[in-house]
Design a protein around this motif. Structure first.
Motif, mmCIF file in Angstrom:
data_model
loop_
_atom_site.group_PDB
_atom_site.id
_atom_site.type_symbol
_atom_site.label_atom_id
_atom_site.label_comp_id
_atom_site.label_asym_id
_atom_site.label_seq_id
_atom_site.Cartn_x
_atom_site.Cartn_y
_atom_site.Cartn_z
ATOM 1 N N SER A 50 -13.487 9.335 0.152
ATOM 2 C CA SER A 50 -13.334 10.767 -0.102
ATOM 3 C C SER A 50 -14.690 11.404 -0.373
ATOM 4 O O SER A 50 -15.682 10.715 -0.613
ATOM 5 N N TRP B 155 -11.229 10.530 -5.937
ATOM 6 C CA TRP B 155 -9.856 10.339 -5.454
ATOM 7 C C TRP B 155 -9.567 8.842 -5.562
ATOM 8 O O TRP B 155 -10.157 8.042 -4.841
ATOM 9 N N GLU C 130 -0.233 7.053 0.098
ATOM 10 C CA GLU C 130 -0.019 7.954 1.230
ATOM 11 C C GLU C 130 0.580 9.281 0.775
ATOM 12 O O GLU C 130 0.192 10.355 1.269
ATOM 13 N N GLU C 131 1.513 9.227 -0.160
ATOM 14 C CA GLU C 131 2.112 10.454 -0.683
ATOM 15 C C GLU C 131 1.076 11.285 -1.443
ATOM 16 O O GLU C 131 1.045 12.517 -1.329
ATOM 17 N N LYS C 132 0.236 10.623 -2.206
ATOM 18 C CA LYS C 132 -0.809 11.341 -2.939
ATOM 19 C C LYS C 132 -1.768 12.036 -1.981
ATOM 20 O O LYS C 132 -2.170 13.184 -2.213
ATOM 21 N N ALA C 133 -2.132 11.343 -0.907
ATOM 22 C CA ALA C 133 -3.077 11.908 0.053
ATOM 23 C C ALA C 133 -2.516 13.151 0.743
ATOM 24 O O ALA C 133 -3.273 14.037 1.161
ATOM 25 N N LYS C 134 -1.184 13.220 0.886
ATOM 26 C CA LYS C 134 -0.569 14.402 1.485
ATOM 27 C C LYS C 134 -0.666 15.620 0.563
ATOM 28 O O LYS C 134 -0.713 16.759 1.040
ATOM 29 N N LYS C 135 -0.680 15.364 -0.747
ATOM 30 C CA LYS C 135 -0.661 16.453 -1.720
ATOM 31 C C LYS C 135 -2.045 16.802 -2.244
ATOM 32 O O LYS C 135 -2.319 17.951 -2.587
ATOM 33 N N ASP D 111 2.609 3.147 -0.393
ATOM 34 C CA ASP D 111 3.412 4.356 -0.155
ATOM 35 C C ASP D 111 2.987 5.481 -1.089
ATOM 36 O O ASP D 111 2.898 6.648 -0.678
ATOM 37 N N SER E 91 -6.203 16.014 -1.454
ATOM 38 C CA SER E 91 -7.163 15.393 -0.537
ATOM 39 C C SER E 91 -8.518 16.070 -0.671
ATOM 40 O O SER E 91 -8.616 17.295 -0.781
ATOM 41 N N LYS F 101 -9.654 9.755 3.467
ATOM 42 C CA LYS F 101 -9.161 8.919 4.554
ATOM 43 C C LYS F 101 -8.804 7.548 3.992
ATOM 44 O O LYS F 101 -9.593 6.955 3.252
#
Length: 321
Positions: free
Chosen positions: A265, A269, A284-289, A281, A291, A295
């Motif tokens: 990042s 992060w 991945e959910e954290k990265a959607k919210k 999982d 960022s 990557k």
């Protein structure tokens, strides 16, 4: 130039290990234990662990060798694996061959310029005469390795019996105990361990302690970039070769990475804790919210661990351009 933040969380299966031992009681050598609480019941278990200090020592050994190999400055003691890190006047003189500067800003700058390991890993100068302590917080962060949630309740520590003989030699005195046989016990453990490591490159090559130069670049931009690159490459080598831990000359453990997530990042992060198996999982959910040009690089078993680590580190180095 971006200052990448690299966060690593993973699970690694380690069999028959004595990587972090504590005190000896007679001929019995104990494995490190820590208390861990089970989330559902809040029951507490004392389980085998590997301390953050052990992991940090291993990383800094790799860092010192990699930095020196690229012509970057490493102080005398750090280059030999003695990470006393400018503790006092005597240590400073031994490390750098000169007397310590009088002002705190000049002191921190001198240490940063003179040693990549202390730049990355921090130091605490606390001379006996007092009056001007200087602290530099480490730019990398590690946690204890503990058993994963699923393996926590079934974890055991088992002592193994070993013997050494001096029979048939002139070095055993007549009447010596058991005729020259020495018996000793080493505690071993096997577990699926968690692994946590963060590297913040924002302050590498910069002052942090004194208000006079906090945030200012102490070395030139070209060398600062080289220092960040060597810190990243040292992390790659450290993870791939698992270069930490004690007693590996006769208790070399069987190591296999089960999974890992490496986040690269442009700001802080961190990957969620690998204590629970759904941490990938949750990452991945954290990265959607949330960022910061984050990557994720994921390894979920089988072949390809080295490729994932190298790809993540190359991504971080690419952000330095």
């Amino acid at each position: 130039m971006a200052d990448p933040f690299v966060s690593v969380r993973g699970r690694v299966l380690i069999n028959v290990e004595a990587l972090n031992m504590t005190e000896s009681v007679g001929n019995y050598v104990k494995h490190r234990r820590v208390p861990v609480i089970v989330p559902e019941t809040y029951a507490t278990y004392f389980v085998p662990s590997v301390s953050g200090e052990s992991i940090a020592h291993g990383y800094q050994q790799v860092l010192a060798k990699e930095a020196a190999g690229r012509g970057l400055p490493v102080c005398k003691l750090c280059s030999k694996g003695y990470f006393l890190k400018s503790t006092n006047d005597a240590v400073f003189r031994e490390s750098f061959g000169v007397d310590p500067p009088e002002s705190v800003s000049d002191f921190e700058s001198a240490v940063i310029k003179g040693c990549v390991v202390e730049d990355v890993g921090g130091f605490l100068y606390a001379p006996a005469r007092g009056g001007r302590n200087v602290k530099r917080t480490s730019n990398f962060f590690v946690g204890y390795m503990i058993p994963t949630r699923e393996s926590l309740e079934s974890t055991v520590i088992e002592p193994q019996l070993h013997t050494r003989y001096a029979l048939g030699t002139p070095f055993v005195e007549e009447g010596a105990r058991t005729g020259g046989q020495m018996i000793y016990y080493i505690e071993l453990s096997s577990a699926a361990y968690t692994f946590s490591f963060d590297l913040d490159t924002k302050y590498l090559g910069r002052g942090t302690f004194s208000i006079e130069n906090a945030g200012e670049i102490v070395v030139n931009e070209g060398e600062r970039k080289k220092r960040i690159e060597v810190a990243l490459d040292a992390l790659s080598k450290f993870m791939i070769e698992m270069m930490f831990g004690a007693k590996k000359t006769r208790f070399l453990p069987v190591i296999e990475w089960e999974s890992v997530v490496i986040a690269v990042s442009d700001d802080v992060w961190t990957v969620p804790s690998p204590f629970s198996k759904n941490y990938i999982d949750r990452a991945e959910e954290k990265a959607k919210k949330v960022s910061h040009n984050t990557k994720l690089f994921k390894y979920t078993g089988g072949a390809g661990f080295e490729e994932v680590v190298i790809e993540a580190i190359n991504e971080a180095k690419g952000r330095l351009k």
